[in-house]
Design an enzyme around this catalytic site. Structure first.
Site, short mmCIF file in Angstrom:
data_model
loop_
_atom_site.label_atom_id
_atom_site.label_comp_id
_atom_site.label_asym_id
_atom_site.label_seq_id
_atom_site.Cartn_x
_atom_site.Cartn_y
_atom_site.Cartn_z
N HIS A 52 0.94 -1.64 -0.39
CA HIS A 52 0.60 -0.41 0.09
C HIS A 52 0.76 1.22 -0.23
O HIS A 52 1.95 0.79 0.27
CB HIS A 52 -1.36 0.18 0.99
CG HIS A 52 -0.22 -0.48 2.90
ND1 HIS A 52 -0.07 -0.89 3.62
CD2 HIS A 52 0.44 0.66 3.16
CE1 HIS A 52 0.52 -1.32 4.08
NE2 HIS A 52 1.12 0.56 4.27
C1 T46 Z 1 2.09 0.49 7.34
C2 T46 Z 1 3.16 -0.79 7.74
C3 T46 Z 1 4.85 -0.83 7.14
C4 T46 Z 1 -4.99 -1.12 12.97
O1 T46 Z 1 -6.10 -1.14 13.44
N1 T46 Z 1 -3.80 0.68 13.41
C5 T46 Z 1 -2.70 0.54 13.47
O2 T46 Z 1 -2.00 1.50 13.84
C6 T46 Z 1 -2.87 -0.35 12.41
C7 T46 Z 1 -0.92 -0.33 11.98
C8 T46 Z 1 -2.81 -1.40 11.69
N2 T46 Z 1 -3.85 -1.66 12.18
C9 T46 Z 1 -5.00 -2.59 11.62
C10 T46 Z 1 -4.99 -2.87 10.09
C11 T46 Z 1 -5.75 -3.82 9.40
O3 T46 Z 1 -7.18 -5.05 9.91
O4 T46 Z 1 -4.40 -3.43 11.79
C12 T46 Z 1 -4.37 -5.19 10.80
C13 T46 Z 1 -3.00 -5.14 10.10
O5 T46 Z 1 -2.87 -4.21 9.24
P1 T46 Z 1 -2.25 -4.31 7.70
O6 T46 Z 1 -2.64 -4.94 7.15
O7 T46 Z 1 -1.93 -2.63 7.00
O8 T46 Z 1 -0.60 -4.61 7.70
P2 T46 Z 1 0.74 -4.39 7.56
O9 T46 Z 1 1.35 -4.71 8.10
O10 T46 Z 1 0.50 -4.40 5.82
O11 T46 Z 1 0.84 -2.68 6.99
C14 T46 Z 1 1.20 -1.80 8.33
C15 T46 Z 1 0.95 -0.15 8.50
O12 T46 Z 1 -0.57 -0.52 8.39
C16 T46 Z 1 1.34 0.49 6.87
O13 T46 Z 1 1.13 1.71 7.84
O14 T46 Z 1 3.08 1.22 6.58
O15 T46 Z 1 2.99 -1.49 8.16
#
Ligand code: T46
Length: 140
Positions: A52
């Site tokens: 993303h």
């Molecule tokens: C990024 C990379 C480096 C939350 O509710 N609050 C939060 O602060 C975060 C980070 C995530 N979430 C929830 C949203 C999703 O349901 O946790 C779940 C997993 O998040 P996501 O799929 O976005 O995780 P990554 O590892 O793909 O990405 C994360 C960060 O979201 C993003 O900002 O840049 O790490």
């Protein structure tokens, strides 16, 4: 904000008791106020996370244990990869940058310092949307 990816090298303070690395908000190495931090660990072997870009959120990523690889795509389509494999190395990601995290070692703990509170509307999760926004001149 212009898209920017920068490797950051922290100073390691060490003595006979061990080592210490400092991240200070609004400094040269962390050029934003830290509103949130989170970390990623116990990743499934072979997994790819991220995929993303953000509209506003600026982030500093540090693999405080183990190692992982960050792949970044800039608005002009150029790509680069960074291996974070030591706790004194960071990667600053700002502006419209498509990023993926992969090749996690089993012991990897990826710490992320973020400039914004969590807001799902700040995410561009479709690569087609990323390319379209990049082609139209980036984030307004
Ligand atoms: C990024 C990379 C480096 C939350 O509710 N609050 C939060 O602060 C975060 C980070 C995530 N979430 C929830 C949203 C999703 O349901 O946790 C779940 C997993 O998040 P996501 O799929 O976005 O995780 P990554 O590892 O793909 O990405 C994360 C960060 O979201 C993003 O900002 O840049 O790490």
């Amino acid at each position: 904000m212009l898209a920017n990816v920068k490797e950051v090298q922290f100073l390691v303070k060490g003595d006979e008791r061990g080592k210490l690395v400092i991240q200070e908000a609004l400094s040269d190495l962390v050029p934003f106020e830290i509103k949130r931090s989170f970390f990623i660990f116990d990743t499934t072997p072979g997994t790819i996370r991220g995929r993303h870009a953000h509209y506003r959120n600026r982030q500093l990523l540090i693999c405080v244990s183990g190692a992982c690889t960050l792949s970044c795509e800039m608005p002009d389509g150029s790509r680069s990869s960074y291996r974070l494999d030591w706790p004194d190395k960071g990667l600053l990601i700002e502006g419209l940058v498509w990023h993926e995290m992969k090749e996690f070692s089993k012991d990897a703990v990826l710490l992320v310092l973020a400039s914004e509170h969590y807001d799902e509307s700040d995410y561009i999760r479709s690569h087609e949307d990323f390319k379209r926004i990049a082609a139209s001149g980036g984030v307004p």
